[in-house]
Design a protein around this motif. Structure first.
Motif, short mmCIF file in Angstrom:
data_model
loop_
_atom_site.label_atom_id
_atom_site.label_comp_id
_atom_site.label_asym_id
_atom_site.label_seq_id
_atom_site.Cartn_x
_atom_site.Cartn_y
_atom_site.Cartn_z
N CYS A 1 29.05 89.14 10.41
CA CYS A 1 30.05 89.71 11.30
C CYS A 1 31.44 89.15 11.02
O CYS A 1 32.45 89.84 11.20
CB CYS A 1 29.65 89.45 12.75
N CYS A 2 31.49 87.90 10.57
CA CYS A 2 32.77 87.31 10.19
C CYS A 2 33.38 88.11 9.04
O CYS A 2 34.59 88.40 9.04
CB CYS A 2 32.57 85.86 9.78
N GLY B 1 40.98 77.40 27.82
CA GLY B 1 39.98 77.38 26.75
C GLY B 1 39.15 78.63 26.67
O GLY B 1 38.46 78.86 25.67
N VAL B 2 39.21 79.47 27.71
CA VAL B 2 38.42 80.70 27.70
C VAL B 2 38.87 81.63 26.57
O VAL B 2 38.09 82.46 26.08
CB VAL B 2 38.53 81.42 29.06
N LEU B 3 40.12 81.49 26.12
CA LEU B 3 40.59 82.33 25.02
C LEU B 3 39.82 82.04 23.73
O LEU B 3 39.79 82.87 22.82
CB LEU B 3 42.09 82.12 24.79
N GLY B 4 39.22 80.85 23.65
CA GLY B 4 38.39 80.52 22.50
C GLY B 4 37.15 81.39 22.42
O GLY B 4 36.49 81.45 21.37
N LEU B 5 36.81 82.06 23.54
CA LEU B 5 35.65 82.94 23.56
C LEU B 5 36.00 84.37 23.15
O LEU B 5 35.16 85.25 23.21
CB LEU B 5 35.01 82.95 24.95
N GLY C 1 45.34 88.50 15.35
CA GLY C 1 44.24 88.27 16.30
C GLY C 1 42.89 88.23 15.62
O GLY C 1 42.03 87.40 15.96
N MET C 2 42.68 89.11 14.64
CA MET C 2 41.41 89.09 13.91
C MET C 2 41.28 87.82 13.08
O MET C 2 40.19 87.26 12.93
CB MET C 2 41.31 90.32 13.01
N GLY C 3 42.40 87.35 12.54
CA GLY C 3 42.37 86.07 11.82
C GLY C 3 41.96 84.93 12.75
O GLY C 3 41.19 84.05 12.37
N TYR C 4 42.47 84.96 13.98
CA TYR C 4 42.10 83.95 14.98
C TYR C 4 40.59 84.02 15.27
O TYR C 4 39.92 82.97 15.37
CB TYR C 4 42.89 84.18 16.25
N ALA C 5 40.07 85.24 15.40
CA ALA C 5 38.64 85.40 15.68
C ALA C 5 37.79 84.88 14.52
O ALA C 5 36.73 84.29 14.74
CB ALA C 5 38.32 86.86 15.96
N ILE C 6 38.24 85.08 13.29
CA ILE C 6 37.50 84.58 12.13
C ILE C 6 37.45 83.06 12.15
O ILE C 6 36.39 82.45 11.94
CB ILE C 6 38.14 85.09 10.82
N VAL C 7 38.58 82.43 12.41
CA VAL C 7 38.64 80.97 12.44
C VAL C 7 37.75 80.40 13.53
O VAL C 7 37.13 79.34 13.37
CB VAL C 7 40.10 80.50 12.62
N ASN C 8 37.63 81.12 14.65
CA ASN C 8 36.85 80.64 15.79
C ASN C 8 35.50 81.37 15.91
O ASN C 8 34.99 81.57 17.01
CB ASN C 8 37.64 80.83 17.08
#
Length: 496
Positions: A355-356, A190-194, A398-405
């Motif tokens: 920032c999103c 779950g740390v990848l969620g950070l 990866g940036m798409g993943y960061a936006i979603v999370n």
């Protein structure tokens, strides 16, 4: 003689600009909260975010050296996708976020200055004076801006590294408290969620690219500045983060609004608090200095392309800086700062939403590289991103993943995405109106590279006596090492 931007920035100036926006007071908070949530396992999220930003830096480096123009992402995107995506990228990624983040950083600096050094002066006055000082120095010249940026950056990075080393070694520090043992990575996978939280430790590294027109040997200094900047930030944050876990309970780090101050106070007492206060002020000043220095270059680039009023195209005849854009950006920051927006209790939601929208620029930059590689495969690229297209594909996903999370807690998610929707809708309404009724330009027609170079002054058009274009010749006053940086295709005869 027409005033032009000067090429005065060397490697250390570029490095300082690249790091200057990244290491802000808000990133120090993100570091402490991440270490508190995931313990040492936060390094996994930090490493994942570092790789994503390295991919982004590679794409930006190729684009900025291929098209060394002050417009930054707008210039590259206009050639690859057209005017509408280009204008939207600048507004969503660089203008809106900094109108929220810059006043918050200014507020932090004003508060720290008041509470630590001059308690008799209101914090709003301290912040206002700092903004005025940085505005004046940016108008005076890019060399003054660069010298200040180097001083801010060196002070921040060296101080944080020293504080971290003192904390880890215990030399000269208070004895470390007896804290309960914490597993290396209590969050598991779950740390990848950070990763979305960790990416704020590096966001803004590409802010050096709009300075390509003012950088010496841009094809070398800009890529190196971003790479070594990312490496230095990772190492310093790693040392300081682990030292924080040694002196401050994880729960306190995760819930504190100033975990970096908590760590310095626990480790060195009052001297530590003063030291970290200086670092915090310099971090905020560096951020403001970078915003006021770089965003006006983007406005200048948009004005050159007739996407903003011509007044933003003005270069100061003595100082050779885009002074109208600098004053405009400083005025907007002042409006938000003195208007009290930064005091809003839910400001973090606005900053995260802004920032999103910033992350969209990284996705667009990767797409720009892919499109331009296909459309102009033989165009001279002084710097080429290695391992194409793998970094661009992984980076965009990866940036798409960061936006979603993006939301650190589920309760913030709906509010953040609602604000992002408002910003996106407002941006596209403005851009469509400008292009349709003011500029009267096509929205999705990519600008030919040859036309773009002519517009930016990177090549000059020679005419036959009857006024018909004859050839495009290199303008040696506009590009570093331009004799080897221009594709011969961009300087061939147009005679039919």
């Amino acid at each position: 003689m027409k005033a032009e931007l000067r090429k005065t920035l060397g490697f250390f100036s570029c490095f300082s600009v690249a790091v200057g926006l990244v290491v802000a007071s808000s990133t120090l908070v993100s570091l402490g909260q991440g270490m508190g949530l995931a313990g040492g396992g936060f390094i996994i999220a930090m490493a994942a975010a570092w790789v994503l930003q390295l991919f982004s830096a590679q794409s930006y480096a190729e684009l900025s050296c291929m098209m060394p123009h002050a417009g930054g992402i707008r210039s590259y995107t206009k050639v690859s996708m057209g005017s509408l995506p280009a204008m939207a990228a600048v507004i969503l990624a660089y203008i809106i976020p900094n109108l929220f983040a810059a006043p918050a950083e200014l507020a932090v600096a004003g508060t720290v200055i008041k509470e630590t050094f001059v308690p008799g002066i209101p914090s709003i006055v301290c912040g206002g004076l700092l903004l005025a000082l940085l505005t004046i120095t940016n108008v005076i010249g890019v060399d003054v801006f660069a010298k200040l940026q180097i001083a801010f950056t060196l002070t921040m990075m060296i101080s944080m590294a020293l504080l971290g080393i003192i904390g880890l070694t215990g030399i000269g520090a208070r004895p470390a408290p007896d804290l309960p043992n914490m597993p290396f990575n209590p969050m598991g996978i779950g740390v990848l969620g950070l990763t979305a939280l960790a990416i704020w430790l590096y966001i803004g590294i590409e802010f050096v690219t709009p300075m390509a027109q003012e950088a010496r040997q841009a094809e070398k200094n800009i890529p190196r500045a971003m790479f070594y900047g990312l490496l230095a930030i990772f190492c310093v944050n790693l040392v300081y983060g682990y030292a924080s876990l040694k002196y401050v309970p994880a729960e306190q780090l995760a819930n504190s609004n100033h975990p970096h101050v908590d760590m310095a106070l626990a480790m060195l007492g009052k001297p530590g608090m003063i030291w970290i206060a200086i670092v915090s002020v310099f971090a905020s000043a560096s951020t403001i200095n970078t915003v006021i220095g770089v965003v006006p270059r983007m406005l200048y680039g948009m004005a050159v392309s007739r996407e903003l009023p011509a007044v933003f195209r003005s270069i100061h005849p003595r100082f050779h800086t885009p002074w109208i854009g600098i004053l405009f950006m400083a005025g907007c920051i002042s409006l938000f700062f003195f208007g009290g927006i930064y005091k809003a209790p839910n400001l973090i939601v606005y900053i995260l939403a802004a920032c999103c929208s910033w992350l969209f620029a990284y996705i667009i930059a990767h797409l720009d590289v892919i499109i331009l590689r296909r459309r102009y495969p033989h165009f001279k690229r002084p710097y080429k991103a290695p391992f194409y297209p793998i970094p661009q594909i992984i980076g965009a996903l990866g940036m798409g993943y960061a936006i979603v999370n993006i939301a650190p807690v589920p309760e913030m998610e709906s509010t953040i995405f609602r604000l992002v929707g408002i910003m996106v809708a407002g941006t596209f309404v403005y851009v469509i109106f400008w292009l349709r009724f003011i500029a009267k330009e096509p929205m999705f027609r990519p600008m030919p590279m040859q036309d773009a170079q002519e517009e930016w002054g990177l090549v000059e058009k020679e005419l036959y006596p009857n006024g018909i274009p004859a050839t495009f010749v290199i303008n040696p006053g506009c590009i570093p090492n331009c004799g080897s940086d221009i594709n011969p295709v961009a300087a061939v005869s147009t005679d039919k």
